[in-house]
Design a protein around this motif. Structure first.
Motif: not given
Length: 349
Positions: A129, A335, A338-339, A341-343, A345-346, A349
């Motif tokens: 990350e 922001d 976090m965007e 990191l969300e990208e 992590r998705e 997964s």
């Protein structure tokens, strides 16, 4: 009660070797004098000469820059804090007494306050990350750094930090609340410790080992390689290996100095991030992992924190995010991260 003399006899060799390989035992004076070159730059760092992060500078980063400049750049390196602390480095770069600084997480947020965001507790889960966000956010933080008068040449790292205590197991919230923590990283660190109900004690960076030995403080958040190199591992009874925060490090050059370099040199230096910087980061991570194992082998006990306490600690720590956002760094920078990191992590997964 642990018999430290027996532990020393079992582990001295391991600790001694790691101390020599990764960091010095104290801040030692000295400078590496450059040969004649077209651009002679003065650089300061807290790292002691000859070992640890200083060796990575000498063997990895510096040669890459010199090669990229066709040997037209040379460095005079001031090691071991002989040019003051990192606040002094920032001031001296602004008035051209220094050209560059290799700085820790504390100095990083002085040179580029917006970078404070990456030190939020429990922001990152792992190295992957960190690497993803670093690659994406490099131009953003470089732009911010230049607004403050610095070129962000390299964004490397201290690694993830752990909590080391001389008195407490650090297994319950009460342990954290009783501890007297070193506070030297700035406002965000204080907000984090306040969120836990802990007692932060302001200490200047180079004075941390002395403050621990004098009992002014009893707990510190630090990378394992620092604990080995400062020989404070002999003081601690427990380490909580939870990765409470990521700590960056930077190589910055004063913008006025950077702007004097030919554009070709600048482009080639920036291109070394994919090679020299990656080697530096990998070596730092390896050094920290080996240092932590040596500390545990020496006899410092690893805290056993229950999942419930771990979640409570994280929940409390993350209340510092809202208090810091907009005050210690711009909200939109968090922001963006976090965007990303969300990208990431998705995708994983």
């Amino acid at each position: 009660m642990r018999n430290k003399y027996n532990m020393i006899s079992k582990s001295f060799f391991c600790i001694h070797v790691l101390t020599l390989v990764f960091l010095a035992t104290a801040f030692t004076a000295g400078a590496s004098y450059a040969q004649e070159a077209k651009y002679n730059l003065k650089l300061a760092t807290l790292a002691p000469k000859g070992i640890g992060w200083a060796m990575e500078w000498e063997n990895t980063l510096k040669p890459g820059i010199i090669k990229a400049s066709n040997d037209e750049i040379a460095f005079k390196t001031y090691y071991g804090g002989i040019m003051g602390d990192e606040e002094d480095y920032i001031k001296k770069m602004r008035i051209r007494q220094l050209d560059a600084g290799a700085i820790t997480g504390q100095g990083a947020v002085m040179a580029c306050p917006e970078l404070t965001v990456v030190e939020l507790p429990f922001l990152f889960n792992n190295y992957d990350e960190v690497d993803f966000v670093r690659d994406k956010m490099y131009p953003v933080f470089d732009s911010y750094a230049q607004d403050h008068g610095f070129k962000l040449v390299y964004w490397f790292e201290q690694d993830f930090d752990q909590c080391y205590s001389m008195k407490y197991p650090l297994e319950t919230m009460k342990d954290f609340q009783k501890a007297r923590f070193v506070a030297w990283y700035g406002p965000l660190e204080k907000k984090f410790l306040d969120s836990l109900g802990a007692s932060p004690v302001p200490v200047n960076g180079p004075e941390v080992p002395s403050a621990l030995r004098q009992g002014i403080v009893d707990t510190v958040i630090a990378p394992s390689v620092w604990v080995v190199g400062s020989q404070t591992y002999t003081l601690f009874t427990h380490v909580n290996t939870l990765k409470v925060r990521y700590a960056p490090g930077l190589l910055v050059i004063a913008s006025k100095t950077w702007d004097q370099l030919p554009p070709g040199h600048q482009k080639r230096i920036e291109a070394t991030r994919s090679t020299s910087l990656r080697d530096f980061i990998n070596n730092t991570r390896d050094a920290n992992a080996k240092s932590l194992q040596a500390i545990l082998k020496y006899g410092v006990k690893e805290s056993q924190m229950s999942p419930a306490v771990r979640e409570e600690l994280k929940k409390r720590a993350m209340t510092s995010w809202d208090k810091a956002s907009g005050e210690d760094f711009p909200e939109d920078v968090l922001d963006q991260i976090m965007e990303l990191l969300e990208e990431f992590r998705e995708g994983r997964s």
